[in-house]
Design an enzyme around this catalytic site. Structure first.
Site, PDB file in Angstrom:
ATOM      1  N   GLU A  62      -4.011  88.056  88.223  1.00 31.47           N
ATOM      2  CA  GLU A  62      -3.165  89.137  88.727  1.00 31.47           C
ATOM      3  C   GLU A  62      -1.768  88.548  88.986  1.00 31.47           C
ATOM      4  OE1 GLU A  62      -6.372  92.020  90.962  1.00 31.47           O
ATOM      5  OE2 GLU A  62      -5.601  90.327  92.101  1.00 31.47           O
ATOM      6  N   SER A  97      -5.451  85.148  98.160  1.00 35.19           N
ATOM      7  CA  SER A  97      -6.327  86.286  97.868  1.00 35.19           C
ATOM      8  C   SER A  97      -6.040  87.451  98.798  1.00 35.19           C
ATOM      9  CB  SER A  97      -7.786  85.905  98.102  1.00 35.19           C
ATOM     10  OG  SER A  97      -8.265  85.132  97.067  1.00 35.19           O
ATOM     11  N   HIS A 101      -2.564  85.222  91.049  1.00 37.76           N
ATOM     12  CA  HIS A 101      -3.904  85.246  91.642  1.00 37.76           C
ATOM     13  C   HIS A 101      -4.967  85.008  90.577  1.00 37.76           C
ATOM     14  CE1 HIS A 101      -7.308  87.425  93.913  1.00 37.76           C
ATOM     15  NE2 HIS A 101      -7.187  86.201  94.373  1.00 37.76           N
ATOM     16  N   ASN A 151      -9.499  92.802  94.555  1.00 36.22           N
ATOM     17  CA  ASN A 151     -10.086  92.770  95.901  1.00 36.22           C
ATOM     18  C   ASN A 151      -9.900  94.078  96.664  1.00 36.22           C
ATOM     19  OD1 ASN A 151     -11.284  90.295  95.728  1.00 36.22           O
ATOM     20  ND2 ASN A 151      -9.511  89.178  96.497  1.00 36.22           N
TER      21      ASN A 151
HETATM   22  P1  NAI Z   1     -10.186  74.614  99.062  1.00 36.88           P
HETATM   23  O1  NAI Z   1     -10.491  74.465 100.491  1.00 36.88           O
HETATM   24  O2  NAI Z   1     -11.204  74.274  98.029  1.00 36.88           O
HETATM   25  O3  NAI Z   1      -8.874  73.750  98.725  1.00 36.88           O
HETATM   26  C1  NAI Z   1      -7.711  73.765  99.484  1.00 36.88           C
HETATM   27  C2  NAI Z   1      -6.998  72.433  99.313  1.00 36.88           C
HETATM   28  O4  NAI Z   1      -5.677  72.540  99.870  1.00 36.88           O
HETATM   29  C3  NAI Z   1      -7.693  71.257 100.029  1.00 36.88           C
HETATM   30  O5  NAI Z   1      -7.872  70.199  99.118  1.00 36.88           O
HETATM   31  C4  NAI Z   1      -6.691  70.892 101.133  1.00 36.88           C
HETATM   32  O6  NAI Z   1      -6.695  69.502 101.431  1.00 36.88           O
HETATM   33  C5  NAI Z   1      -5.379  71.322 100.513  1.00 36.88           C
HETATM   34  N1  NAI Z   1      -4.273  71.540 101.447  1.00 36.88           N
HETATM   35  C6  NAI Z   1      -4.302  72.094 102.676  1.00 36.88           C
HETATM   36  N2  NAI Z   1      -3.063  72.117 103.206  1.00 36.88           N
HETATM   37  C7  NAI Z   1      -2.224  71.575 102.286  1.00 36.88           C
HETATM   38  C8  NAI Z   1      -0.820  71.336 102.227  1.00 36.88           C
HETATM   39  N3  NAI Z   1      -0.017  71.656 103.239  1.00 36.88           N
HETATM   40  N4  NAI Z   1      -0.304  70.761 101.098  1.00 36.88           N
HETATM   41  C9  NAI Z   1      -1.099  70.428 100.070  1.00 36.88           C
HETATM   42  N5  NAI Z   1      -2.431  70.647 100.062  1.00 36.88           N
HETATM   43  C10 NAI Z   1      -2.985  71.216 101.159  1.00 36.88           C
HETATM   44  O7  NAI Z   1      -9.676  76.136  98.890  1.00 36.88           O
HETATM   45  P2  NAI Z   1      -9.726  77.093  97.597  1.00 36.88           P
HETATM   46  O8  NAI Z   1     -11.001  77.841  97.567  1.00 36.88           O
HETATM   47  O9  NAI Z   1      -9.305  76.306  96.418  1.00 36.88           O
HETATM   48  O10 NAI Z   1      -8.584  78.164  97.969  1.00 36.88           O
HETATM   49  C11 NAI Z   1      -7.221  77.852  97.903  1.00 36.88           C
HETATM   50  C12 NAI Z   1      -6.403  79.143  97.872  1.00 36.88           C
HETATM   51  O11 NAI Z   1      -6.809  79.956  96.778  1.00 36.88           O
HETATM   52  C13 NAI Z   1      -6.518  80.035  99.117  1.00 36.88           C
HETATM   53  O12 NAI Z   1      -5.268  80.642  99.362  1.00 36.88           O
HETATM   54  C14 NAI Z   1      -7.528  81.077  98.683  1.00 36.88           C
HETATM   55  O13 NAI Z   1      -7.388  82.285  99.376  1.00 36.88           O
HETATM   56  C15 NAI Z   1      -7.145  81.255  97.224  1.00 36.88           C
HETATM   57  N6  NAI Z   1      -8.201  81.780  96.365  1.00 36.88           N
HETATM   58  C16 NAI Z   1      -9.499  81.354  96.488  1.00 36.88           C
HETATM   59  C17 NAI Z   1     -10.482  81.865  95.661  1.00 36.88           C
HETATM   60  C18 NAI Z   1     -11.904  81.382  95.781  1.00 36.88           C
HETATM   61  O14 NAI Z   1     -12.786  82.036  95.218  1.00 36.88           O
HETATM   62  N7  NAI Z   1     -12.177  80.281  96.475  1.00 36.88           N
HETATM   63  C19 NAI Z   1     -10.175  82.885  94.630  1.00 36.88           C
HETATM   64  C20 NAI Z   1      -8.771  83.187  94.511  1.00 36.88           C
HETATM   65  C21 NAI Z   1      -7.844  82.682  95.373  1.00 36.88           C
END
Ligand code: NAI
Length: 307
Positions: free
Chosen positions: A169, A134, A157, A207
């Protein structure tokens, strides 16, 4: 010339297999919409527990979709979608034969950069790489990949909740090839999404406009210009927004918004963004320090524990 030849022979028009890194909120959503579109999905995370968590999210969400699309046979619908998803904690195996890698792991430049540098060595020469970041730059995330891979690298995105939000995006860096960009654009359409084209600038489109607006709403209450309740009513009834800025801040999470703003401070110092956009807001900082992060913690600008 060798580079050009390689790009022309790139098998970018047919993405059939997608490998997703991160089975959290976003990764699970991306896996679901991909599987519903008939793509073969390999979902990857660091622990079996995290994969289980992802599959649970997908199960519940697919059943909700099945209820609408195939009410007579929800179970059959769910089974068919889930049959397209396999899971593994083995990163090397996950990319050994895949058309697209979509990364949705923690928002850390170092962790993402290291993951892609590793995957660059393990994935096939034609595999496209994409990040769902993001707030980080796609070029910065791709920095330790080969020049050939940088041509195959872009941003995808998605928005939360992925199954419901139509927008994606599609981000192209200065090095993303036309074929890569087109393949990313096409695959999002196949997922039933509406793609828009963005350059690799802070916050892309949504954003970049949304975060400064949310921060300025918080500065309005810092200054005592209006109450949060009145600002929310004003933006809903005056600008036609479905949620007011404080309702939206609580939904996104105040820590997430603060994290994006903090990351932009360096960009402002480098002259990429106007300084005024990232000026700190005491109302957000104070709530984050108290652990009142919005809906997810029960309290933020509003109290959700009473409902
Ligand atoms: P989350 O914390 O729910 O999930 C992240 C997952 O990645 C966890 O299950 C973790 O164990 C895993 N992980 C960490 N390191 C890892 C690795 N080296 N290899 C494989 N898996 C790994 O996070 P979320 O909210 O799903 O966000 C993920 C990405 O998406 C971030 O980059 C965030 O900025 C982006 N994003 C989030 C949004 C939101 O509203 N939460 C919206 C758009 C993008």
């Amino acid at each position: 010339a060798v580079g050009v030849q390689r790009l022309m022979s790139t098998k970018t028009d047919g993405i059939n297999t997608i490998t997703i890194f991160g089975a959290g909120l976003m990764g699970a959503g991306i896996a679901q919409v991909s599987a519903q579109a008939g793509l073969k999905v390999i979902l990857t995370d660091v622990t079996d527990k995290a994969l289980e968590n992802g599959l649970n999210i997908i199960n519940k969400s697919v059943a909700r979709v099945g209820k609408k699309q195939q009410p007579d046979d929800i179970e059959g619908f769910t089974k068919k979608v889930l049959a397209n998803i396999t899971t593994t904690t083995d990163a090397e195996q996950a990319v050994s034969s895949t058309d697209l890698v979509c990364e949705a792991i923690i928002e850390s430049i170092k962790v993402k950069r290291d993951l892609f540098a590793y995957l660059d060595k393990k994935a096939g020469a034609n595999t496209i790489f994409a990040s769902n970041t993001s707030s980080l730059g796609i070029s910065e995330i791709a920095e330790n990949c080969t020049e050939e891979r940088k041509a195959l690298f872009g941003g995808l995105h998605f928005f939360n909740p992925v199954p419901a939000m139509k927008l994606v995006e599609v981000v192209r860096t200065d090095k993303t090839s036309e074929a890569t960009y087109q393949a990313l654009f096409d695959v999002t359409k196949r997922m039933g999404k509406v793609p828009v084209a963005c350059k690799d600038t802070p916050g892309f489109i949504v954003n970049r406009l949304l975060v400064p607006y949310l921060l300025e709403a918080a500065r309005m209450i810092d200054r005592g210009d209006a109450t949060k309740e009145d600002i929310d009513i004003a933006m809903k009834l005056g600008a036609g927004y479905p949620m007011g800025p404080f309702e939206l801040l609580d939904y996104i999470g105040l820590d997430t918004t603060q994290f994006i703003a903090d990351g932009w401070v360096d960009k402002a110092k480098a002259g990429v963004l106007p300084e005024a956009l990232v000026e700190p807001t005491s109302s957000i900082v104070d709530l984050v320090n108290k652990g009142e992060l919005g809906r997810k913690s029960g309290k933020g600008f509003y109290d959700y524990t009473k409902k």
